[in-house]
Design a protein around this motif. Structure first.
Motif, PDB file in Angstrom:
ATOM      1  N   ILE A 180       0.742  -1.060  -0.148  1.00 56.59           N
ATOM      2  CA  ILE A 180       0.073   0.019  -0.161  1.00 56.59           C
ATOM      3  C   ILE A 180       0.946   1.384   0.042  1.00 56.59           C
ATOM      4  N   GLY A 181       2.138   1.089   0.322  1.00 56.51           N
ATOM      5  CA  GLY A 181       3.144   2.394   0.511  1.00 56.51           C
ATOM      6  C   GLY A 181       3.065   2.994  -1.010  1.00 56.51           C
ATOM      7  N   HIS A 182       2.555   2.130  -1.949  1.00 52.44           N
ATOM      8  CA  HIS A 182       3.016   2.770  -3.530  1.00 52.44           C
ATOM      9  C   HIS A 182       1.651   3.047  -4.132  1.00 52.44           C
ATOM     10  N   ARG A 231       8.920  12.514  -4.953  1.00 49.88           N
ATOM     11  CA  ARG A 231       9.420  11.462  -5.647  1.00 49.88           C
ATOM     12  C   ARG A 231       9.521  10.436  -4.704  1.00 49.88           C
ATOM     13  N   CYS A 232       9.258   9.291  -5.227  1.00 47.68           N
ATOM     14  CA  CYS A 232       9.326   7.973  -4.253  1.00 47.68           C
ATOM     15  C   CYS A 232      10.530   7.118  -4.904  1.00 47.68           C
ATOM     16  N   ASN A 233      10.990   6.334  -3.814  1.00 47.76           N
ATOM     17  CA  ASN A 233      12.172   5.317  -4.631  1.00 47.76           C
ATOM     18  C   ASN A 233      11.419   4.324  -5.490  1.00 47.76           C
ATOM     19  N   CYS A 234      10.433   4.132  -5.886  1.00 46.81           N
ATOM     20  CA  CYS A 234       9.856   3.310  -6.861  1.00 46.81           C
ATOM     21  C   CYS A 234       9.805   4.120  -7.981  1.00 46.81           C
ATOM     22  N   GLY A 235      10.133   5.481  -7.782  1.00 46.20           N
ATOM     23  CA  GLY A 235      10.076   6.314  -9.277  1.00 46.20           C
ATOM     24  C   GLY A 235       8.807   6.938  -9.584  1.00 46.20           C
ATOM     25  N   GLY A 262       3.880  11.150  -5.410  1.00 48.20           N
ATOM     26  CA  GLY A 262       2.814  11.331  -4.431  1.00 48.20           C
ATOM     27  C   GLY A 262       2.607   9.643  -4.149  1.00 48.20           C
ATOM     28  N   CYS A 263       3.440   8.854  -3.780  1.00 49.53           N
ATOM     29  CA  CYS A 263       2.916   7.533  -3.220  1.00 49.53           C
ATOM     30  C   CYS A 263       2.565   7.891  -1.839  1.00 49.53           C
ATOM     31  N   LEU A 264       1.792   6.927  -1.281  1.00 48.00           N
ATOM     32  CA  LEU A 264       1.503   6.956   0.090  1.00 48.00           C
ATOM     33  C   LEU A 264       2.566   7.212   0.994  1.00 48.00           C
TER      34      LEU A 264
HETATM   35 ZN   LIG Z   1       6.205   4.383  -4.474  1.00 53.69          ZN
END
Ligand SMILES: [Zn+2]
Length: 315
Positions: free
Chosen positions: A162-164, A174-178, A181-183
């Motif tokens: 759910i973090g993404h 910006r998230c580590n997943c690229g 605005g990820c959770l």
């Molecule tokens: Zn993410």
């Protein structure tokens, strides 16, 4: 007596516990992960901890049926391969085989958020519930889904990540997943620290100390600083919104929130719940008890032990 050895691998410390079928911890210890020394070395140390635990608890080594492992990373559970654990610097390792060789027992692994969810659903805040949605809110945001006492993994183990969930389409970070605005980038401890430091740099938060952790921001919030309260509230609202999306999909009877940020306690949980109620359907809200995790740092080792028990049943 059937016993299971739970291992919760962390970036710096690895926790282990010898756990009974009923979830009672007979022995608990921890050691420095020292991932740079490699998987073989790590596995030998896990074996040594298992032997120590058996001796300390005064039980028969033959009672230890299996080993369960919680890993902070992406896994190929079917192949028993750790695909990537950024915090450990481990890539493409046959974790299950190496640990099984070292411990002489069947080994099951799962990502750390999933084992924590399994632990909480078993004997923690989710006990007795038919379906449990667990969120772990710390440096990042993890999640796990337990239905009928079993982990729901999805097709390749990504269920409950759910973090993404993209929660903030405008102005997200910006998230580590690229993605943006990820959770995780809006509701985690990292988000709280980032926003507080920004306000501090703008002179809107007191300068009487650096913001080292989310707890510094929570302390300012409790002391009545309006800007700190705004940061805490904003992060809590994103979490409540993300949980509402999940809950409408799952319709769980328990939502359990753990991890470092949840130590902020009931006042913080009330903020999360406020947004949850706003965005979830009334019947979904009514069905779900909404509470803080209960097992603390033990959730991982207890859930890993439960995972080991399920694995043995499936053999
Ligand atoms: Zn993410």
């Amino acid at each position: 007596m059937k016993l299971y050895f739970g291992v919760d691998i962390g970036g710096t410390q690895t926790k282990t516990a010898l756990v009974s079928e009923q979830g009672e911890i007979l022995d608990k210890r921890s050691f420095a992960t020292a991932a740079e020394r490699g998987l073989d070395d790590f596995s030998r140390r896990v074996r040594a901890e298992l032997d120590l635990a058996v001796r300390a608890a005064g039980v028969d080594p033959a009672d230890v049926q299996a080993v369960g492992v919680g890993v902070p990373g992406f896994l190929d559970v079917e192949q028993g391969v750790l695909v990537e654990a950024v915090n450990l610097g481990w890539v493409n390792l046959p974790l299950v085989r190496v640990l099984a060789d070292a411990t002489g027992r069947p080994v099951a692994m799962e990502n750390d958020a999933n084992v924590a969810a399994l632990g909480e659903a078993w004997i923690g805040a989710g006990r007795g519930a038919k379906s449990v949605l667990c969120a772990t809110v710390g440096t990042g945001v993890g999640g796990g889904i337990v239905i009928g006492g079993r982990l729901y993994r999805g097709v390749n183990g990504m269920a409950g990540e759910i973090g993404h969930l993209t929660v903030r389409r405008e102005g997200g970070h910006r998230c580590n997943c690229g993605k943006l605005g990820c959770l995780e980038t809006e509701a985690s401890a990292s988000a709280i620290i980032r926003e507080a430091r920004r306000l501090q740099a703008e002179g809107k938060l007191p300068q009487d100390g650096p913001i080292d952790g989310a707890e510094d921001v929570f302390a300012l919030w409790r002391a009545g600083h309006a800007a700190a309260a705004g940061v805490v509230r904003e992060a809590a609202r994103w979490l409540g919104y993300g949980l509402a999306l999940c809950a409408i999909t799952l319709n769980p009877d328990a939502i359990v929130i753990g991890g470092g940020v949840s130590k902020a306690g009931e006042a913080w949980l009330a903020l999360v719940r406020e947004a949850f109620v706003e965005y979830a359907l009334p019947l979904v809200v009514e069905a779900a008890r909404f509470q803080l995790a209960e097992l603390g740092n033990d959730a991982g080792v207890i859930g890993a032990a439960r995972l080991a028990a399920h694995h043995v049943e499936s053999l």
